[in-house]
Scaffold this motif. Structure first.
Motif, PDB file in Angstrom:
ATOM      1  N   LEU A  35       0.431   4.090  -2.863  1.00 26.13           N
ATOM      2  CA  LEU A  35       0.087   5.474  -2.527  1.00 26.13           C
ATOM      3  C   LEU A  35       1.161   6.442  -3.005  1.00 26.13           C
ATOM      4  CD1 LEU A  35      -1.339   5.080   1.114  1.00 26.13           C
ATOM      5  CD2 LEU A  35      -2.624   5.466  -1.004  1.00 26.13           C
ATOM      6  N   ALA A  36       2.426   6.015  -2.958  1.00 24.93           N
ATOM      7  CA  ALA A  36       3.518   6.892  -3.400  1.00 24.93           C
ATOM      8  C   ALA A  36       3.415   7.217  -4.883  1.00 24.93           C
ATOM      9  CB  ALA A  36       4.864   6.239  -3.096  1.00 24.93           C
ATOM     10  N   SER A  37       2.791   6.340  -5.670  1.00 25.31           N
ATOM     11  CA  SER A  37       2.659   6.601  -7.106  1.00 25.31           C
ATOM     12  C   SER A  37       1.724   7.771  -7.393  1.00 25.31           C
ATOM     13  CB  SER A  37       2.155   5.343  -7.820  1.00 25.31           C
ATOM     14  OG  SER A  37       0.829   5.024  -7.424  1.00 25.31           O
ATOM     15  N   PHE A  38       0.913   8.182  -6.387  1.00 27.74           N
ATOM     16  CA  PHE A  38       0.012   9.334  -6.550  1.00 27.74           C
ATOM     17  C   PHE A  38       0.527  10.567  -5.810  1.00 27.74           C
ATOM     18  CE2 PHE A  38      -2.574   5.478  -6.824  1.00 27.74           C
ATOM     19  CZ  PHE A  38      -3.206   5.661  -8.042  1.00 27.74           C
ATOM     20  N   ALA A  39       1.790  10.554  -5.370  1.00 31.05           N
ATOM     21  CA  ALA A  39       2.338  11.643  -4.551  1.00 31.05           C
ATOM     22  C   ALA A  39       2.411  12.948  -5.345  1.00 31.05           C
ATOM     23  CB  ALA A  39       3.721  11.260  -4.040  1.00 31.05           C
ATOM     24  N   THR A  40       2.194  14.064  -4.643  1.00 29.89           N
ATOM     25  CA  THR A  40       2.287  15.396  -5.256  1.00 29.89           C
ATOM     26  C   THR A  40       3.400  16.233  -4.648  1.00 29.89           C
ATOM     27  OG1 THR A  40       0.608  16.216  -3.700  1.00 29.89           O
ATOM     28  CG2 THR A  40      -0.158  15.423  -5.845  1.00 29.89           C
ATOM     29  N   SER A  41       4.130  15.669  -3.655  1.00 33.51           N
ATOM     30  CA  SER A  41       5.265  16.381  -3.065  1.00 33.51           C
ATOM     31  C   SER A  41       6.226  15.357  -2.479  1.00 33.51           C
ATOM     32  CB  SER A  41       4.811  17.361  -1.969  1.00 33.51           C
ATOM     33  OG  SER A  41       4.361  16.652  -0.824  1.00 33.51           O
ATOM     34  N   ILE A  42       7.434  15.789  -2.200  1.00 32.99           N
ATOM     35  CA  ILE A  42       8.444  14.887  -1.649  1.00 32.99           C
ATOM     36  C   ILE A  42       8.060  14.439  -0.247  1.00 32.99           C
ATOM     37  CG2 ILE A  42       9.886  16.670  -0.596  1.00 32.99           C
ATOM     38  CD1 ILE A  42      11.116  13.575  -2.552  1.00 32.99           C
ATOM     39  N   ILE A  43       7.282  15.250   0.468  1.00 33.79           N
ATOM     40  CA  ILE A  43       6.818  14.868   1.813  1.00 33.79           C
ATOM     41  C   ILE A  43       5.926  13.640   1.726  1.00 33.79           C
ATOM     42  CG2 ILE A  43       5.589  15.616   3.879  1.00 33.79           C
ATOM     43  CD1 ILE A  43       8.209  17.057   3.444  1.00 33.79           C
ATOM     44  N   HIS A  44       5.085  13.595   0.693  1.00 30.85           N
ATOM     45  CA  HIS A  44       4.224  12.422   0.510  1.00 30.85           C
ATOM     46  C   HIS A  44       5.066  11.167   0.292  1.00 30.85           C
ATOM     47  CE1 HIS A  44       0.798  15.247  -1.056  1.00 30.85           C
ATOM     48  NE2 HIS A  44       0.966  15.321   0.256  1.00 30.85           N
ATOM     49  N   ILE A  45       6.179  11.299  -0.444  1.00 29.78           N
ATOM     50  CA  ILE A  45       7.074  10.163  -0.674  1.00 29.78           C
ATOM     51  C   ILE A  45       7.676   9.703   0.646  1.00 29.78           C
ATOM     52  CG2 ILE A  45       9.122   9.357  -1.880  1.00 29.78           C
ATOM     53  CD1 ILE A  45       6.943   9.912  -3.808  1.00 29.78           C
ATOM     54  N   TYR A  46       8.085  10.663   1.492  1.00 33.68           N
ATOM     55  CA  TYR A  46       8.646  10.308   2.799  1.00 33.68           C
ATOM     56  C   TYR A  46       7.663   9.463   3.599  1.00 33.68           C
ATOM     57  CZ  TYR A  46      12.180  13.997   2.094  1.00 33.68           C
ATOM     58  OH  TYR A  46      13.195  14.777   1.616  1.00 33.68           O
ATOM     59  N   LEU A  47       6.388   9.921   3.622  1.00 34.03           N
ATOM     60  CA  LEU A  47       5.384   9.248   4.446  1.00 34.03           C
ATOM     61  C   LEU A  47       5.005   7.881   3.860  1.00 34.03           C
ATOM     62  CD1 LEU A  47       3.021  12.264   5.299  1.00 34.03           C
ATOM     63  CD2 LEU A  47       4.681  11.151   6.802  1.00 34.03           C
ATOM     64  N   CYS A  48       4.843   7.828   2.544  1.00 38.46           N
ATOM     65  CA  CYS A  48       4.353   6.591   1.924  1.00 38.46           C
ATOM     66  C   CYS A  48       5.440   5.524   1.855  1.00 38.46           C
ATOM     67  CB  CYS A  48       3.819   6.888   0.530  1.00 38.46           C
ATOM     68  SG  CYS A  48       2.363   7.951   0.517  1.00 38.46           S
ATOM     69  N   ILE A  49       6.596   5.856   1.248  1.00 44.54           N
ATOM     70  CA  ILE A  49       7.665   4.866   1.106  1.00 44.54           C
ATOM     71  C   ILE A  49       8.453   4.723   2.401  1.00 44.54           C
ATOM     72  CG2 ILE A  49       9.780   4.262  -0.126  1.00 44.54           C
ATOM     73  CD1 ILE A  49       8.702   5.577  -2.581  1.00 44.54           C
ATOM     74  N   GLY A  50       8.880   5.867   2.965  1.00 41.22           N
ATOM     75  CA  GLY A  50       9.725   5.805   4.159  1.00 41.22           C
ATOM     76  C   GLY A  50       9.030   5.191   5.351  1.00 41.22           C
ATOM     77  N   VAL A  51       7.828   5.693   5.673  1.00 40.93           N
ATOM     78  CA  VAL A  51       7.151   5.271   6.908  1.00 40.93           C
ATOM     79  C   VAL A  51       6.300   4.013   6.679  1.00 40.93           C
ATOM     80  CG1 VAL A  51       5.513   5.939   8.701  1.00 40.93           C
ATOM     81  CG2 VAL A  51       7.132   7.618   7.805  1.00 40.93           C
ATOM     82  N   ILE A  52       5.373   4.051   5.713  1.00 38.76           N
ATOM     83  CA  ILE A  52       4.427   2.941   5.553  1.00 38.76           C
ATOM     84  C   ILE A  52       5.119   1.700   4.993  1.00 38.76           C
ATOM     85  CG2 ILE A  52       2.295   2.194   4.443  1.00 38.76           C
ATOM     86  CD1 ILE A  52       1.368   5.076   4.421  1.00 38.76           C
ATOM     87  N   THR A  53       5.835   1.861   3.872  1.00 37.97           N
ATOM     88  CA  THR A  53       6.537   0.705   3.305  1.00 37.97           C
ATOM     89  C   THR A  53       7.645   0.228   4.234  1.00 37.97           C
ATOM     90  OG1 THR A  53       6.066   1.408   1.040  1.00 37.97           O
ATOM     91  CG2 THR A  53       7.907  -0.117   1.344  1.00 37.97           C
ATOM     92  N   GLY A  54       8.345   1.163   4.884  1.00 38.33           N
ATOM     93  CA  GLY A  54       9.393   0.783   5.841  1.00 38.33           C
ATOM     94  C   GLY A  54       8.846  -0.035   6.989  1.00 38.33           C
ATOM     95  N   LEU A  55       7.690   0.371   7.526  1.00 36.25           N
ATOM     96  CA  LEU A  55       7.056  -0.390   8.602  1.00 36.25           C
ATOM     97  C   LEU A  55       6.632  -1.768   8.111  1.00 36.25           C
ATOM     98  CD1 LEU A  55       5.875  -0.594  11.460  1.00 36.25           C
ATOM     99  CD2 LEU A  55       3.796   0.509  10.596  1.00 36.25           C
ATOM    100  N   GLY A  56       6.092  -1.831   6.888  1.00 35.96           N
ATOM    101  CA  GLY A  56       5.679  -3.121   6.346  1.00 35.96           C
ATOM    102  C   GLY A  56       6.840  -4.094   6.184  1.00 35.96           C
ATOM    103  N   LEU A  57       7.980  -3.602   5.688  1.00 36.97           N
ATOM    104  CA  LEU A  57       9.156  -4.465   5.543  1.00 36.97           C
ATOM    105  C   LEU A  57       9.683  -4.900   6.907  1.00 36.97           C
ATOM    106  CD1 LEU A  57      11.065  -2.682   2.628  1.00 36.97           C
ATOM    107  CD2 LEU A  57       9.749  -4.795   2.528  1.00 36.97           C
ATOM    108  N   ALA A  58       9.621  -4.001   7.899  1.00 31.65           N
ATOM    109  CA  ALA A  58      10.066  -4.359   9.248  1.00 31.65           C
ATOM    110  C   ALA A  58       9.204  -5.466   9.840  1.00 31.65           C
ATOM    111  CB  ALA A  58      10.028  -3.120  10.154  1.00 31.65           C
TER     112      ALA A  58
ATOM    113  N   VAL B 299       0.836  -1.208   0.000  1.00 31.23           N
ATOM    114  CA  VAL B 299       0.000   0.000   0.000  1.00 31.23           C
ATOM    115  C   VAL B 299       0.868   1.255   0.000  1.00 31.23           C
ATOM    116  CG1 VAL B 299      -1.613   1.345   1.398  1.00 31.23           C
ATOM    117  CG2 VAL B 299      -2.019  -1.088   1.025  1.00 31.23           C
ATOM    118  N   GLY B 300       1.986   1.236   0.722  1.00 35.76           N
ATOM    119  CA  GLY B 300       2.870   2.395   0.764  1.00 35.76           C
ATOM    120  C   GLY B 300       3.396   2.757  -0.617  1.00 35.76           C
ATOM    121  N   MET B 301       3.839   1.761  -1.393  1.00 33.62           N
ATOM    122  CA  MET B 301       4.354   2.025  -2.740  1.00 33.62           C
ATOM    123  C   MET B 301       3.232   2.464  -3.685  1.00 33.62           C
ATOM    124  SD  MET B 301       7.580   1.716  -2.703  1.00 33.62           S
ATOM    125  CE  MET B 301       7.813   1.852  -4.478  1.00 33.62           C
TER     126      MET B 301
END
Length: 496
Positions: free
Chosen positions: A104-127, A100-102
């Protein structure tokens, strides 16, 4: 309503060392590959993100940093969830988060959205996938565990060799948004890997206790969601300190070796080939290190093999800092790949050996939390040193000193603090109880087989039954032995 089966690794159930364990190993191989290779693989999209959002390279580098921080820093959270719900449901939910993180990141409109989607959500999922896969590997393998750890760790270089070219192809054909969407679909395979993590259960005969035995059983203490008692273990403390120091410099050379070659005047494609060489050597070094660590004469000394691997890696960094041409860097990448693979195959095997199966989930989470701080400080600190000195030599020297220091800490710590330590009587008692439980389990299985046959005479059945002592009698015998030993040694006792 039924609850989740919490795979505690019930006492007396022996690790299969095969069977379904190979399916668990295959799942761990894929999960390890995604967890370690994904933060590096998404770096191929950074140039497009810089152009799309008009940001600098340092801004996009935070994506991988946040992702790694979530992978390491959420260790205690993963430990609590695994101890509460079990490995399989946690991994399947984690696979959904990563995907879901990746997406959602495909619809990002700013770099902050990338941080939250890939960094936080996908990072938590991989952990939520990485840590439970290691725990299940520890429960399914005992004798072959070092080799299993080495094979699972080989997923990292294999996935890196596959995901990086795939990311470049997806970016070229579909753009970064389409690439993120497809990678999100690929990460759904984490759910399939999680489904493979079938919990170990005792035989049905042992589960169905007779009423009389059930009444005699004392209520078991509530299982701790996060066991901080591991900090009382000097072996764990030495390992945690050494691992934290090691991580400060361990990941620095792979980050800077390509730029090092470019700084010497070599082309981009030629410089990038260095990482391919490193990954190829690493791919074979990990299973080989696991095989060596599993040898009978080496397994009791696995912590010293781990110390040698760290020393080998640190010395390789120190020597590689003097590289002046491409040939020297190729030789450096070969030796670094060997030492890096050895460290990757042995680091969690040694932790399992130190703390045991029961405390491994909590110990792993706490160690990863300590390493998360070092991961955030290591590469940025090396980058600041490079900005100050403008010489890669100092970066590699710093990394080599840090890794070499960690090798000295774990080797001297084990020699001075743990070697020659008398065996704790309480540990002996615990071993006796465990042996009695296993004997009782074997008896239960044999009796079940006799009941199914139903053709033997009563006298023969009695002869076939196990005559193992009960756990309480075993403990009493050990206590008597401890009293005698204490009297002979003048009442001395070395606490752990």
């Amino acid at each position: 309503m039924g609850g989740a089966v919490v795979d505690d690794g019930p006492p007396g159930v022996k690790a299969p060392d095969g069977g379904w364990g190979w399916a668990v190993l295959a799942g761990g191989f894929v999960i390890t590959g995604f967890s370690y290779a994904f933060p590096k693989a998404i770096s191929v999209f950074f140039k497009e993100l810089i152009r799309e959002f008009d940001v600098g390279y340092s801004d996009t580098a935070w994506i991988s940093s946040i992702l790694l921080a979530m992978l390491y820093g959420t260790g205690p959270v993963c430990s609590v969830l695994v101890n509460r719900f079990g490995c399989r449901p946690v991994m399947m939910v984690g696979g959904l988060f990563a995907s879901v993180g990746m997406i959602l990141a495909s619809f990002a409109t700013s770099i902050i959205h990338i941080y939250l989607c890939i960094g936080v959500i996908t990072g938590l999922g991989l952990a939520l996938n990485f840590q439970p896969s290691l725990i299940m590997l520890n429960r399914y393998f005992s004798v072959k565990r070092p080799l299993a750890n080495g094979l699972a760790a080989a997923g990292s270089p294999v996935a890196l060799c596959c995901l990086s070219p795939l990311g470049q192809a997806l970016q070229y054909k579909y753009g970064w948004r389409g690439g993120f969407l497809i990678l999100g679909g690929i990460l759904l395979n984490c759910c399939a890997c999680g489904a493979l993590m079938r919990p170990l259960l005792p035989p049905r005969r042992l589960q169905e206790s007779p009423p009389a035995a059930a009444e005699e059983k004392k209520p078991q203490p509530k299982k701790k969601l996060l066991d901080f008692s591991v900090f009382k273990d000097r072996g764990f403390l030495i390992y945690a300190v050494a691992a934290s120091i090691m991580v400060l410099g361990l990941f620095v050379p792979p980050v800077f070796v390509v730029s090092y070659a470019k700084g010497l005047g070599y082309e981009d494609t030629t410089s990038a080939l260095l990482l391919t060489i490193l990954g190829f050597v690493d791919m074979f070094a990990r299973p080989a290190a696991g095989f060596v660590a599993g040898l009978k004469w080496m397994r009791p000394r696995s912590v010293y093999l781990f110390s040698f691997a760290m020393l080998f890696n640190g010395v390789t960094d120190l020597v590689g800092s003097q590289a002046k041409d491409y040939t020297s860097l190729v030789i450096f990448c070969i030796f670094f790949g060997i030492s890096y693979g050895m460290v990757g195959a042995l680091q969690f095997e040694v932790l399992m050996t130190i703390v045991g199966t029961e405390k491994f989930p909590s110990a792993l989470g706490l160690v990863l939390l300590m390493e998360a701080i070092a991961v955030l400080l290591g590469p940025p600190g090396a980058g600041r040193l490079l900005d100050t000195t403008h010489q890669y030599m100092h970066v590699f020297l710093l990394a080599g000193c840090e890794v070499t220091l960690s090798a000295v800490v774990i080797a001297l710590g084990n020699c001075l603090c743990l070697r020659g330590r008398k065996e704790d009587p309480e540990a002996k008692m615990e071993m006796a109880v465990t042996a009695a439980e296993k004997e009782g389990l074997n008896c239960g299985v044999e009796e079940g087989e006799e009941d199914r046959e139903g053709e033997e005479e009563p006298g023969e059945k009695e002869k076939g039954k196990c005559n193992a002592p009960m756990a309480g009698e075993e403990v009493m015998l050990v206590e008597e032995m401890m009293v005698k030993e204490t009297g002979e040694n003048g009442g001395e006792r070395t606490d752990r």
